[in-house]
Scaffold this active site. Structure first.
Site, PDB file in Angstrom:
ATOM      1  CB  THR A 127      -0.930   0.037   1.234  1.00  0.00           C
ATOM      2  OG1 THR A 127      -0.141  -0.113   2.407  1.00  0.00           O
ATOM      3  CG2 THR A 127      -1.957  -1.054   1.162  1.00  0.00           C
ATOM      4  CB  SER A 128       0.304   4.508  -1.581  1.00  0.00           C
ATOM      5  OG  SER A 128      -1.049   4.738  -1.236  1.00  0.00           O
ATOM      6  CB  CYS A 129       2.705   7.290   2.064  1.00  0.00           C
ATOM      7  SG  CYS A 129       4.387   6.700   1.820  1.00  0.00           S
ATOM      8  N   GLY A 130       0.058   7.029   3.720  1.00  0.00           N
ATOM      9  CA  GLY A 130      -1.158   7.724   4.101  1.00  0.00           C
ATOM     10  C   GLY A 130      -2.151   6.869   4.848  1.00  0.00           C
ATOM     11  CB  ILE A 131      -2.875   3.229   4.979  1.00  0.00           C
ATOM     12  CG1 ILE A 131      -3.992   2.386   5.577  1.00  0.00           C
ATOM     13  CG2 ILE A 131      -1.527   2.603   5.251  1.00  0.00           C
ATOM     14  CD1 ILE A 131      -4.148   1.034   4.900  1.00  0.00           C
TER      15      ILE A 131
END
Length: 287
Positions: A127-131
């Site tokens: 997954t990408s950053c921000g979760i």
């Protein structure tokens, strides 16, 4: 007293597939005060490894060369690409034995089961950053089954295995730059040991070594040379390893995830004591 070290352009390289130790001797200059001397220093190897699933690119990881098939098998287990060795029909190098590209071929049934996963590639480690942390834990608890209670381990003996991890690390002794992961059975007999420049890679290799020959169900203890991040808890959960001991402390998110997945976490404390962060009942302390 101060010193400065600089690398020269003089380099020799040797690596053959499957070597237990991958290091590169470099000539260096050591400057201490006004005195200059020369020496040779071993540096840990690092190269890209391209992992292909069914011939299609899936991931590229930076790792220390060696033990590639075990590395890829452990990676695929941790990513949810496979659940059992029987899901794999073949793991092969794309161009002979000296290569940085490994391809995995799955059974037709497994391909059908994970088709959406391969299309979306939305497993947590991708997954990408921000979760946020709560979302990570919630998603992983849904994707991973919490472990059942396991046989308690002798806490003193388990701590000794962790303290002795450096004795199993020839690459660290040579380069001072390698992480390690070692897996033991409930009787604390060594099942596998792996080193790598990356702590995630070392764990994938150690898991993959015993996953491919169906010894992974015997795993009872994992020892790590690094801190415990949530990704390492995730990999241990996929491998169904109930106890993790590490040299350094875990992150808060790692403890939260391990608590939810019923995995015991501990790290070294003062005076070679152990700090146990969750599910302490799996470690007993004989008088």
């Amino acid at each position: 007293m101060w010193f400065w070290r600089a690398f020269s352009g003089n380099q020799r390289y040797h690596h053959s597939q499957g070597d237990a130790v991958d290091s590169h001797p470099h000539d260096i200059r050591i400057v201490e005060k006004s005195q200059t001397t020369t020496a040779s220093m071993h540096l840990i190897g690092e190269e890209p490894l391209s992992i292909r699933i069914q011939g299609a690119p899936y991931a590229v990881v930076m790792r220390t060369p060696g033990d590639e098939k075990a590395h890829v098998a452990g990676f695929c287990l941790g990513e949810g690409i496979v659940d059992a060795p029987g899901d794999i029909t073949n793991i092969a190098f794309c161009d002979g034995e000296d290569t940085n590209v490994v391809t995995v071929t799955l059974t037709a049934d497994r391909r059908r089961r994970i088709a959406d996963h391969l299309d979306r590639r939305t497993y947590i480690s991708q997954t990408s950053c921000g979760i946020c942390g709560k979302s990570i834990v919630a998603d992983l608890v849904q994707a991973l089954t919490p472990l059942t209670d396991a046989e308690a381990l002798d806490g003193n003996a388990a701590r000794e295995r962790l303290l002795g991890l450096g004795e199993l690390q020839p690459l660290r002794r040579q380069t001072r730059a390698a992480h390690a992961a070692a897996i033991y059975d409930p009787g604390l007999n060594l099942l596998s040991i792996a080193e790598d420049v990356g702590r995630h890679n070392a764990l994938d290799k150690a898991i993959g070594q015993i996953f491919l020959d169906n010894r992974l169900p015997r795993a009872g203890l994992l020892t790590l040379s690094s801190r415990i991040s949530y990704e390492l808890v995730q990999k241990a959960a996929r491998a169904r390893i109930p106890v993790i001991l590490a040299v350094s402390r875990p992150t808060a998110l790692a403890v939260e995830l391990a608590t939810a997945l019923n995995i015991t976490l501990a790290s070294l404390g003062k005076g070679d004591s152990l700090n146990v962060y969750c599910h302490a009942g799996r470690l007993v302390w004989p008088g």
